[in-house]
Design an enzyme around this catalytic site. Structure first.
Site, PDB file in Angstrom:
ATOM      1  N   ASN A   9       0.858  -1.194   0.000  1.00 33.73           N
ATOM      2  CA  ASN A   9       0.000   0.000   0.000  1.00 33.73           C
ATOM      3  C   ASN A   9       0.897   1.249   0.000  1.00 33.73           C
ATOM      4  OD1 ASN A   9      -1.432   2.264   1.081  1.00 33.73           O
ATOM      5  ND2 ASN A   9      -3.084   0.886   1.666  1.00 33.73           N
ATOM      6  N   HIS A  12       0.902   6.244   1.907  1.00 28.96           N
ATOM      7  CA  HIS A  12       1.607   7.217   2.748  1.00 28.96           C
ATOM      8  C   HIS A  12       2.846   7.815   2.091  1.00 28.96           C
ATOM      9  CE1 HIS A  12      -1.485   6.835   5.567  1.00 28.96           C
ATOM     10  NE2 HIS A  12      -1.319   5.525   5.651  1.00 28.96           N
ATOM     11  N   HIS A  45      -5.577   3.616  -1.684  1.00 22.55           N
ATOM     12  CA  HIS A  45      -6.910   4.006  -1.198  1.00 22.55           C
ATOM     13  C   HIS A  45      -7.199   5.416  -1.693  1.00 22.55           C
ATOM     14  CE1 HIS A  45      -9.656   4.500   2.615  1.00 22.55           C
ATOM     15  NE2 HIS A  45     -10.295   4.754   1.499  1.00 22.55           N
ATOM     16  N   ARG A  47      -9.314   8.166  -1.208  1.00 24.01           N
ATOM     17  CA  ARG A  47     -10.287   8.610  -0.196  1.00 24.01           C
ATOM     18  C   ARG A  47     -11.173   9.709  -0.753  1.00 24.01           C
ATOM     19  NH1 ARG A  47      -8.954   6.900   5.259  1.00 24.01           N
ATOM     20  NH2 ARG A  47     -10.676   8.271   5.777  1.00 24.01           N
ATOM     21  N   ARG A  51      -7.017  12.802   0.719  1.00 20.72           N
ATOM     22  CA  ARG A  51      -5.950  13.276   1.624  1.00 20.72           C
ATOM     23  C   ARG A  51      -4.571  12.723   1.266  1.00 20.72           C
ATOM     24  NH1 ARG A  51      -7.726  10.325   7.180  1.00 20.72           N
ATOM     25  NH2 ARG A  51      -9.625  11.425   6.641  1.00 20.72           N
ATOM     26  N   GLU A  72      -8.628   0.552  -3.000  1.00 19.79           N
ATOM     27  CA  GLU A  72      -9.474   0.618  -1.798  1.00 19.79           C
ATOM     28  C   GLU A  72     -10.388   1.818  -1.941  1.00 19.79           C
ATOM     29  OE1 GLU A  72      -6.919   0.874   1.545  1.00 19.79           O
ATOM     30  OE2 GLU A  72      -6.211  -1.173   1.358  1.00 19.79           O
ATOM     31  N   THR A 103     -17.926  -1.896  15.682  1.00 19.60           N
ATOM     32  CA  THR A 103     -17.310  -1.298  16.874  1.00 19.60           C
ATOM     33  C   THR A 103     -15.789  -1.380  16.797  1.00 19.60           C
ATOM     34  OG1 THR A 103     -17.780  -3.400  17.902  1.00 19.60           O
ATOM     35  CG2 THR A 103     -19.183  -1.562  18.530  1.00 19.60           C
ATOM     36  N   GLU A 153     -11.248  -9.187   3.236  1.00 21.75           N
ATOM     37  CA  GLU A 153      -9.966  -8.844   3.848  1.00 21.75           C
ATOM     38  C   GLU A 153     -10.215  -8.688   5.339  1.00 21.75           C
ATOM     39  OE1 GLU A 153      -7.286  -6.320   1.832  1.00 21.75           O
ATOM     40  OE2 GLU A 153      -6.386  -5.560   3.687  1.00 21.75           O
ATOM     41  N   HIS A 192      -3.797  -4.410   7.829  1.00 22.50           N
ATOM     42  CA  HIS A 192      -3.894  -3.200   8.652  1.00 22.50           C
ATOM     43  C   HIS A 192      -2.986  -3.311   9.870  1.00 22.50           C
ATOM     44  CE1 HIS A 192      -5.732   0.728   9.302  1.00 22.50           C
ATOM     45  NE2 HIS A 192      -5.356   0.506  10.535  1.00 22.50           N
TER      46      HIS A 192
HETATM   47  N1  PXP Z   1      -5.964  -3.189   4.114  1.00 20.67           N
HETATM   48  C1  PXP Z   1      -6.928  -2.227   4.101  1.00 20.67           C
HETATM   49  C2  PXP Z   1      -8.288  -2.614   3.646  1.00 20.67           C
HETATM   50  C3  PXP Z   1      -6.629  -0.904   4.471  1.00 20.67           C
HETATM   51  O1  PXP Z   1      -7.599   0.029   4.429  1.00 20.67           O
HETATM   52  C4  PXP Z   1      -5.316  -0.587   4.839  1.00 20.67           C
HETATM   53  C5  PXP Z   1      -4.969   0.820   5.204  1.00 20.67           C
HETATM   54  O2  PXP Z   1      -5.178   1.647   4.118  1.00 20.67           O
HETATM   55  C6  PXP Z   1      -4.352  -1.589   4.814  1.00 20.67           C
HETATM   56  C7  PXP Z   1      -4.699  -2.891   4.473  1.00 20.67           C
HETATM   57  C8  PXP Z   1      -2.914  -1.330   5.132  1.00 20.67           C
HETATM   58  O3  PXP Z   1      -2.809  -0.942   6.461  1.00 20.67           O
HETATM   59  P1  PXP Z   1      -1.418  -0.343   6.960  1.00 20.67           P
HETATM   60  O4  PXP Z   1      -1.173   0.886   6.181  1.00 20.67           O
HETATM   61  O5  PXP Z   1      -1.670  -0.116   8.414  1.00 20.67           O
HETATM   62  O6  PXP Z   1      -0.387  -1.397   6.705  1.00 20.67           O
END
Ligand code: PXP
Length: 248
Positions: A9, A12, A45, A47, A51, A72, A103, A153, A192
């Protein structure tokens, strides 16, 4: 046991780029580096508030990257139109607003059943592999299956945040959910918050077929470079899987 895929991913990289508004660092350059370091796919992703990843980044990822793109997205008409225009390999539907979450943090597929159903159907019809980002819960799995999503996922955020016995308990929940997903005929991904320290036990779950990892890799790249961070993650995954990456 089959090889576990790694989706990197790159959100960032775009977060850092956007901090100054210029072109550097370029997330597409990071995607190319991820490809050469052993990633099996690129995850981004888009968004609603843009962002980090921009529309232009998605254009460029589709045009310039050979690896499959996992887009995403929130379950909105705007995102659906973008997905149908680009036709990425996969779309992972994620919650963006608090009321769309369970939650614990995954998409509340059960509560948003009627909203999600037509979006999943349109993505399926376009030949895009749809995945739902859900908590490792039997209810969410059953709803994902009933709605025709071929992939789930599992949200590993809680597992990564907890410690000791609580983390072990959450790992067990992930393992059971992954087994249950396989029994239902769902392809199972996870992600995640995963890091070098937390990836092994999740990678060792046989029915998990793909991990999506971003934030830790981009953070680690600051200290040791992106190529090395991805290669180390890849090798930790392969070691946990017990196949050293040799099987296809
Ligand atoms: N999987 C999904 C569905 C996510 O939304 C994210 C974060 O964008 C990730 C994986 C990757 O998470 P991380 O950036 O914390 O490794």
């Amino acid at each position: 046991m089959s090889k576990l895929r790694l989706g990197v991913n790159i959100d960032h990289v775009a977060t850092i780029r956007n901090a100054r508004g210029g072109p550097h660092p370029d997330p597409i350059r990071a995607a190319k580096m991820a490809a050469s370091a052993g990633a099996d796919g690129i995850t981004a992703h888009l968004r609603e508030d843009r962002r980090h990843i921009s529309d232009r980044d998605i254009d460029r990822l589709m045009a310039e990257i050979d690896l499959p793109l996992n887009l995403e997205m929130a379950a909105t008409e705007e995102m659906l139109a973008i997905a149908l225009r680009h036709k990425p390999h996969a779309c992972c539907i994620v919650p963006e607003r608090r009321e769309e979450r369970t939650t614990e943090g995954g998409l509340d597929a059960a509560a948003h059943h009627s909203h999600l159903l037509p979006i999943i159907a349109k993505l399926n019809d376009a030949g895009i592999r749809v995945s739902l980002f859900i908590e490792p819960s039997p209810v969410q799995l059953a709803v994902a299956k009933a709605m025709g999503a071929p992939v789930v996922e599992l949200h590993t955020g809680r597992y990564c945040e907890l410690e000791g016995a609580a983390r072990e308990a959450e790992l067990l929940r992930l393992r059971k959910a992954a087994e249950h997903a396989a029994e239902l005929g769902l392809e199972c991904h996870a992600g995640h918050g995963l890091s070098f320290d937390t990836v092994g036990p999740v990678a060792a779950i046989p029915s998990v077929q793909e991990l999506n990892i971003g934030h830790f890799l981009i953070g680690e790249a600051i200290f040791g470079g992106l190529d090395g961070a991805i290669r180390r993650m890849r090798s930790l995954m392969d070691r946990a899987r017990g196949n050293m990456g040799l099987t296809a």
